[in-house]
Enzyme design. Sequence first.
Site, PDB file in Angstrom:
ATOM      1  N   ALA A 145       1.461   9.180   7.674  1.00 33.27           N
ATOM      2  CA  ALA A 145       2.565   9.466   8.579  1.00 33.27           C
ATOM      3  C   ALA A 145       3.490   8.249   8.549  1.00 33.27           C
ATOM      4  CB  ALA A 145       2.035   9.711   9.986  1.00 33.27           C
ATOM      5  N   GLY A 172      -2.249  10.254   6.997  1.00 33.49           N
ATOM      6  CA  GLY A 172      -1.691  11.604   6.944  1.00 33.49           C
ATOM      7  C   GLY A 172      -1.607  12.159   5.529  1.00 33.49           C
ATOM      8  N   GLU A 214      -4.936  13.543   4.952  1.00 32.33           N
ATOM      9  CA  GLU A 214      -5.067  14.719   5.828  1.00 32.33           C
ATOM     10  C   GLU A 214      -4.273  15.908   5.291  1.00 32.33           C
ATOM     11  OE1 GLU A 214      -3.944  12.151   9.166  1.00 32.33           O
ATOM     12  OE2 GLU A 214      -5.687  12.930  10.230  1.00 32.33           O
ATOM     13  N   GLU A 271      -5.896   4.481   9.596  1.00 30.66           N
ATOM     14  CA  GLU A 271      -5.267   4.417  10.922  1.00 30.66           C
ATOM     15  C   GLU A 271      -5.901   3.349  11.806  1.00 30.66           C
ATOM     16  OE1 GLU A 271      -6.157   7.225   9.384  1.00 30.66           O
ATOM     17  OE2 GLU A 271      -4.560   8.716   9.563  1.00 30.66           O
TER      18      GLU A 271
HETATM   19  N1  CAA Z   1       5.014   4.634   6.859  1.00 31.44           N
HETATM   20  C1  CAA Z   1       6.234   4.087   6.682  1.00 31.44           C
HETATM   21  N2  CAA Z   1       6.555   3.353   5.604  1.00 31.44           N
HETATM   22  C2  CAA Z   1       5.597   3.153   4.673  1.00 31.44           C
HETATM   23  C3  CAA Z   1       4.302   3.691   4.797  1.00 31.44           C
HETATM   24  C4  CAA Z   1       4.025   4.470   5.968  1.00 31.44           C
HETATM   25  N3  CAA Z   1       2.832   5.056   6.159  1.00 31.44           N
HETATM   26  N4  CAA Z   1       3.567   3.316   3.735  1.00 31.44           N
HETATM   27  C5  CAA Z   1       4.387   2.586   2.948  1.00 31.44           C
HETATM   28  N5  CAA Z   1       5.616   2.486   3.506  1.00 31.44           N
HETATM   29  C6  CAA Z   1       6.791   1.752   3.000  1.00 31.44           C
HETATM   30  C7  CAA Z   1       6.631   0.265   3.178  1.00 31.44           C
HETATM   31  O1  CAA Z   1       6.982  -0.119   4.486  1.00 31.44           O
HETATM   32  C8  CAA Z   1       7.586  -0.260   2.130  1.00 31.44           C
HETATM   33  O2  CAA Z   1       8.897  -0.163   2.635  1.00 31.44           O
HETATM   34  P1  CAA Z   1       9.915  -1.430   2.539  1.00 31.44           P
HETATM   35  O3  CAA Z   1      10.109  -1.613   1.055  1.00 31.44           O
HETATM   36  O4  CAA Z   1      11.117  -0.947   3.266  1.00 31.44           O
HETATM   37  O5  CAA Z   1       9.210  -2.586   3.174  1.00 31.44           O
HETATM   38  C9  CAA Z   1       7.443   0.759   1.003  1.00 31.44           C
HETATM   39  O6  CAA Z   1       6.900   1.944   1.605  1.00 31.44           O
HETATM   40  C10 CAA Z   1       6.500   0.310  -0.093  1.00 31.44           C
HETATM   41  O7  CAA Z   1       5.259  -0.046   0.515  1.00 31.44           O
HETATM   42  P2  CAA Z   1       4.508  -1.445   0.246  1.00 31.44           P
HETATM   43  O8  CAA Z   1       5.502  -2.507  -0.042  1.00 31.44           O
HETATM   44  O9  CAA Z   1       3.563  -1.665   1.380  1.00 31.44           O
HETATM   45  O10 CAA Z   1       3.734  -1.057  -1.108  1.00 31.44           O
HETATM   46  P3  CAA Z   1       2.352  -1.712  -1.636  1.00 31.44           P
HETATM   47  O11 CAA Z   1       2.195  -1.164  -3.015  1.00 31.44           O
HETATM   48  O12 CAA Z   1       2.342  -3.171  -1.415  1.00 31.44           O
HETATM   49  O13 CAA Z   1       1.201  -1.086  -0.673  1.00 31.44           O
HETATM   50  C11 CAA Z   1       0.061   0.685   0.535  1.00 31.44           C
HETATM   51  C12 CAA Z   1       0.910   0.280  -0.695  1.00 31.44           C
HETATM   52  C13 CAA Z   1      -1.339   0.070   0.434  1.00 31.44           C
HETATM   53  C14 CAA Z   1      -0.042   2.202   0.502  1.00 31.44           C
HETATM   54  C15 CAA Z   1       0.748   0.194   1.827  1.00 31.44           C
HETATM   55  O14 CAA Z   1       2.104   0.609   1.794  1.00 31.44           O
HETATM   56  C16 CAA Z   1       0.129   0.721   3.093  1.00 31.44           C
HETATM   57  O15 CAA Z   1      -0.908   0.232   3.522  1.00 31.44           O
HETATM   58  N6  CAA Z   1       0.775   1.714   3.749  1.00 31.44           N
HETATM   59  C17 CAA Z   1       0.360   2.228   5.037  1.00 31.44           C
HETATM   60  C18 CAA Z   1      -0.877   3.097   4.929  1.00 31.44           C
HETATM   61  C19 CAA Z   1      -1.275   3.599   6.305  1.00 31.44           C
HETATM   62  O16 CAA Z   1      -1.629   2.857   7.177  1.00 31.44           O
HETATM   63  N7  CAA Z   1      -1.234   4.942   6.477  1.00 31.44           N
HETATM   64  C20 CAA Z   1      -1.624   5.564   7.720  1.00 31.44           C
HETATM   65  C21 CAA Z   1      -0.414   5.834   8.530  1.00 31.44           C
HETATM   66  S1  CAA Z   1      -0.818   6.425  10.178  1.00 31.44           S
HETATM   67  C22 CAA Z   1      -1.134   8.068   9.990  1.00 31.44           C
HETATM   68  O17 CAA Z   1      -1.084   8.594   8.911  1.00 31.44           O
HETATM   69  C23 CAA Z   1      -1.445   8.850  11.266  1.00 31.44           C
HETATM   70  C24 CAA Z   1      -1.992  10.215  11.049  1.00 31.44           C
HETATM   71  O18 CAA Z   1      -3.172  10.441  11.091  1.00 31.44           O
HETATM   72  C25 CAA Z   1      -1.113  11.352  10.775  1.00 31.44           C
END
Ligand code: CAA
Length: 261
Positions: free
Chosen positions: A69, A112, A115, A135
Site C-alpha cells: 500500500a 499489500g 496481499e 507492515e
Molecule cells: N509506498 C510508497 N512509496 C513506496 C513504497 C510504498 N509501499 N515502496 C517504495 N516506494 C517508493 C520509495 O519511497 C521510493 O520513492 P522516492 O524515489 O520518491 O524516494 C521509490 O518507491 C523507490 O523505492 P526505494 O528507493 O526504497 O527502492 P529500493 O530498491 O531501495 O527498496 C523496497 C525497495 C525494499 C521494496 C523498499 O522500497 C521498501 O521497503 N518499500 C516499502 C515496503 C513496505 O513496507 N510495504 C508495506 C506497505 S504497508 C501495507 O502494504 C499495508 C497493507 O497491508 C495493505
Amino acid sequence: AGSYQNILADKAGEKKNVGLITLNRPKALNALCDALILELADAVQSMDKDETLGAIVITGSEKAFAAGADIKEMLNQTYSANIRSGLLERWSDIGKCKKPIIAAVNGYALGGGCELAMMCDIIYAGDKAKFGQPEIIIGTIPGAGGTQRIARSCGKSKAMEMCLSGDQITAQDAEKMGLVSKVFPADQLVAEAVKLGERISRHSPLIVQLCKESVNVAFETTLQEGLRFERKTFYATFATEDRKEGMAAFTEKRKPNFKNN
Ligand code: CAA
C-alpha cells in the site's frame, strides 16, 4: 479501456482471450495508492464482463509486482478518517471477479503487494521474486488479508513467521510452502501465466466460474458444507449444454465446442 494512469489493460494470447493488467507506477515500485486500486478494480470488473476473455493475468514490472500500500498516502491518515473513508475497502472488489485471476509476480510483492497476489486465484512467480508482509516494520499490521490468507493457505507457523518478522522470502521458499504454484525464469513468467490463462480459456467459461466458486468455498466453510456445495454444483453442471457437449465430444473423439450455456 485505455485511459488509465497507473495500470495498463490489454488482451493477450494467440486468440486475445486473456486479459492482461500491468501495474504501472514504476517510480513508486507500483505502490498501491487509492487511484491505482480504483483503476485496477475497474479494469478487473470490465474484463470480468468481457465475454471474449476466459481469464485475467495481473502483473507488475521485473523489479516490483507491488511494494505495498502507498505509505506516503497513509502517513497522515487517522483512525476516524479510516472509518469514514473505508481504507482498503475497495481492494476486495478484486475478489468479486468470477473469472480466474492469475498473479504473475516478478520482483517485490510486499505488504499489500503480497496481499493483492493472494487475492488472485493462482500465483506464478519469477525466480527473483520476493514475498513479505513488512507492515510490522513500519508499526502496523497487514490490512488487506495477509494475516488471514497466509494462515489459511500455508498454516499458522508460516503466517506468524512472515507477519511477525517482516522478513522477505524467496520465490523458491514461497513455492515450497504452497503460496506460489510454480516458479519460472523472470523473463518467461508473464508468457507462462498467459499460457495458463489460454488453457483455462479453452474450457466452458460457465463451468470455469462454477469450479472457481467451489474451490473458494473451501476457504469459507467446514469440510462437510464444502463437500455438500461441491456435490450440488457438480450436479448442477448437468443442467448445462456445455456439460453435455464436453462429454459428447470426449465420446466422439473430437474437440468440444462450448457455447457458455
Ligand atoms: N509506498 C510508497 N512509496 C513506496 C513504497 C510504498 N509501499 N515502496 C517504495 N516506494 C517508493 C520509495 O519511497 C521510493 O520513492 P522516492 O524515489 O520518491 O524516494 C521509490 O518507491 C523507490 O523505492 P526505494 O528507493 O526504497 O527502492 P529500493 O530498491 O531501495 O527498496 C523496497 C525497495 C525494499 C521494496 C523498499 O522500497 C521498501 O521497503 N518499500 C516499502 C515496503 C513496505 O513496507 N510495504 C508495506 C506497505 S504497508 C501495507 O502494504 C499495508 C497493507 O497491508 C495493505
